[in-house]
Design an enzyme around this catalytic site. Structure first.
Site, mmCIF file in Angstrom:
data_model
loop_
_atom_site.group_PDB
_atom_site.id
_atom_site.type_symbol
_atom_site.label_atom_id
_atom_site.label_comp_id
_atom_site.label_asym_id
_atom_site.label_seq_id
_atom_site.Cartn_x
_atom_site.Cartn_y
_atom_site.Cartn_z
ATOM 1 N N GLY A 144 0.796 -1.238 0.000
ATOM 2 C CA GLY A 144 0.000 0.000 0.000
ATOM 3 C C GLY A 144 0.822 1.279 0.000
ATOM 4 C CG LEU A 192 -6.804 -7.778 5.711
ATOM 5 C CD1 LEU A 192 -7.445 -6.504 5.180
ATOM 6 C CD2 LEU A 192 -6.153 -7.521 7.062
ATOM 7 C CB THR A 243 -1.293 -0.009 7.071
ATOM 8 O OG1 THR A 243 -0.858 -0.883 6.044
ATOM 9 C CG2 THR A 243 -0.115 0.412 7.922
ATOM 10 C CB ALA A 244 -3.624 -4.764 5.448
ATOM 11 C CB SER A 254 -9.669 6.648 8.488
ATOM 12 O OG SER A 254 -10.095 7.663 7.622
ATOM 13 C CE1 TYR A 259 -11.326 3.212 3.642
ATOM 14 C CE2 TYR A 259 -11.854 5.549 3.902
ATOM 15 C CZ TYR A 259 -10.957 4.500 4.020
ATOM 16 O OH TYR A 259 -9.693 4.737 4.516
ATOM 17 C CE LYS A 277 -9.434 2.737 8.091
ATOM 18 N NZ LYS A 277 -8.420 1.649 8.013
ATOM 19 N N PRO A 336 -5.432 9.295 10.124
ATOM 20 C CG PRO A 336 -3.987 8.146 8.727
ATOM 21 C CD PRO A 336 -5.082 7.931 9.711
#
Ligand code: NAP
Length: 341
Positions: free
Chosen positions: A11, A59, A78-79, A122, A152, A156, A181
Site C-alpha cells: 500500500g 485479512l 495498515t491493511a 482514519s 468505507y 473504518k 489520518p
C-alpha cells in the site's frame, strides 16, 4: 533495532512506513497477499536486502497473521481496503476491515513478544460529515455512516471500534495506539495511483464541472508514516491521534495547480461553484454519480472540516510539512509515474 510487522506493505502509506523503519535500522516483516510475487518497490530500498522479509497473509483468513507477527516487538496494521465505490460494501469493505483487524489482534495475542500494536484508522472513524461550527477531537466518533451511506467510513469506524473492544475484553500484554489520518497525499513509492492522489488527476482531466465548495484536510504520506513510527516507538504514545495538516479548499488547490503551470496543458476547473447555488447544484447532480462519490459529495459539500491536531504535535512531536509544497511534489510524482498523460 526491533522487529516490526507491517501489514499490507504493497500500500501507499505502508510503503513509506517500511522505508522509515528500514532507515531507522529496524528489521521489518511485511505482509502481502502473496509473498511469492514479492514487492519490488520495497525490495530495492536501502537495507531491504538484510532487513526486509515478506510473508503472505490475508485479512479474510483466520490465523493468517500468526506467522507474520510471531517474534515481533510491534505490529503496525495498515491493511484495509480503501475504495469509495464498492459494489458489495459488506463483503468488499466492512468484512475485511473488521475481520482483518480482529484476526491481526488475535495473532498478536498468541505472540508474547508483541508489546504494541499501531492501527491505521482514519478521520473517517471520527466523522463522515464535518460540521462548520464544530472542532473535532480524538474524542469524537463517526456515528452516521451505514452500509448505504459512506460505507468505507463505516468500515473504518467498525474496525477501530472492534480494536478498542478487543483490548478492553482481552486485556492483552500489548497496548494499542491508533493513528487517524485525514486526506493523505504525496509522492508514491509504487506505480499504483492511490484513491486520494486520484483527486489531482481528476482535477487535471476535467472530471470536475467547476470549483466546488469542498475542503480537504490534507496530510503528506511521509508525515503519516512518521506518525506511525513515532506512535510505535514512543513509550508514552496512547489513544488516538488525528493526523492532518490544515484543511485546504478546492479553490486554493486549483490556484496552486495553475501557479505550478498545470493549467496550460490540462483541463483545470474554472467555473466557480463554491457558492450557495453551486452547493445546491452539486447536491442535485450527486445523484447521477456513482453511489460512493454521491454520498461523499452530499456529506461534504459546503463543509469546512475543523479539527484539533495538538495531541499529535505535542505528544508525538509531529511537525506537518507545508501542504502547498506537498501538493507540488505530489504532482511532480504523478507526472513521473505517467498518471497525468
Ligand atoms: P492502499 O494503497 O490501497 O493500501 C491498502 C492495503 O491493504 C494494500 O496493501 C492492500 O493489499 C491491503 N489489503 C486490502 N484488502 C486486503 C485483504 N483482504 N488482505 C490483505 N491485504 C489487504 O491504501 P492506503 O491509502 O495506503 O491505505 C492504508 C491504510 O490507511 C488503510 O487502512 C486506509 O483505510 C487508511 N487510510 C488511508 C487514507 C488515505 O487518504 N489514503 C486516509 C486515512 C486512512 P493489496 O495491494 O493486495 O490489495
Amino acid at each position: 533495532m526491533q522487529t516490526i510487522c507491517v501489514t499490507g506493505v504493497s500500500g501507499f502509506i505502508a510503503s513509506w512506513i517500511v522505508k522509515g523503519l528500514l532507515d531507522r535500522s529496524h528489521r521489518v516483516r511485511g505482509t502481502v497477499r502473496n509473498a511469492a510475487k514479492g514487492a519490488p518497490h520495497l525490495q530495492i530500498l536501502p537495507g531491504a536486502d538484510e532487513r526486509l522479509e515478506l510473508v503472505s497473509a490475508d485479512l479474510m483468513r483466520d490465523g493468517s497473521f500468526d506467522a507474520a507477527v510471531a517474534g515481533c516487538d510491534a505490529v503496525i496494521h495498515t491493511a484495509s481496503p480503501y475504495i469509495l465505490d464498492a459494489k458489495d460494501p459488506q463483503h468488499d469493505l466492512v468484512d475485511p476491515a473488521v475481520m482483518g483487524t480482529k484476526t491481526v489482534l488475535e495473532s498478536c495475542l498468541k505472540a508474547p513478544s508483541v508489546k504494541r500494536v499501531v492501527l491505521t484508522s482514519s478521520m473517517a472513524a471520527i466523522t463522515d460529515e464535518p460540521e462548520n461550527d464544530k472542532v473535532l477531537t480524538d474524542a469524537d466518533w463517526n456515528t452516521k455512516s451505514t452500509l448505504d451511506r459512506n460505507p468505507y467510513y463505516l468500515s473504518k469506524t467498525l474496525a477501530e471500534r472492534a480494536a478498542w473492544q478487543f483490548i478492553a475484553a482481552s486485556k492483552p500484554a500489548f497496548d494499542l495506539v491508533v493513528v487517524n489520518p485525514f486526506f493523505v497525499i504525496g509522492p508514491s513509492l509504487t506505480a499504483e495511483l492511490n484513491t486520494t492522489n486520484q483527486i489531482f488527476v481528476d482535477m487535471l482531466k476535467g472530471t470536475y464541472p467547476g470549483i466546488m465548495n469542498l475542503s480537504w484536510g490534507m496530510v503528506d504520506v511521509r508525515d503519516v508514516a512518521e506518525s506511525h513510527i513515532r506512535a510505535m516507538e514512543l513509550p508514552a504514545a496512547n489513544g488516538r491521534y488525528i493526523c492532518a495538516n490544515d484543511a485546504v479548499p478546492m479553490r486554493t488547490v486549483v490556484e496552486w495547480l495553475n501557479e505550478f503551470g498545470y493549467g496550460e496543458e490540462h483541463k483545470l476547473p474554472k467555473l466557480g461553484m463554491d457558492c450557495t447555488i453551486g452547493d445546491y447544484l452539486v447536491k442535485l447532480s450527486s445523484y447521477t454519480q456513482p453511489k460512493g462519490v454521491g454520498d461523499y459529495l452530499r456529506t461534504h459539500i459546503g463543509k469546512t472540516p475543523r479539527y484539533d491536531t495538538s495531541k499529535i504535535r505535542q505528544e508525538l512531536g509531529i511537525q506537518f510539512r507545508d501542504v502547498k509544497q506537498s501538493v507540488r511534489e505530489t504532482l511532480a510524482d504523478l507526472e513521473e509515474w505517467g498518471h497525468l498523460s
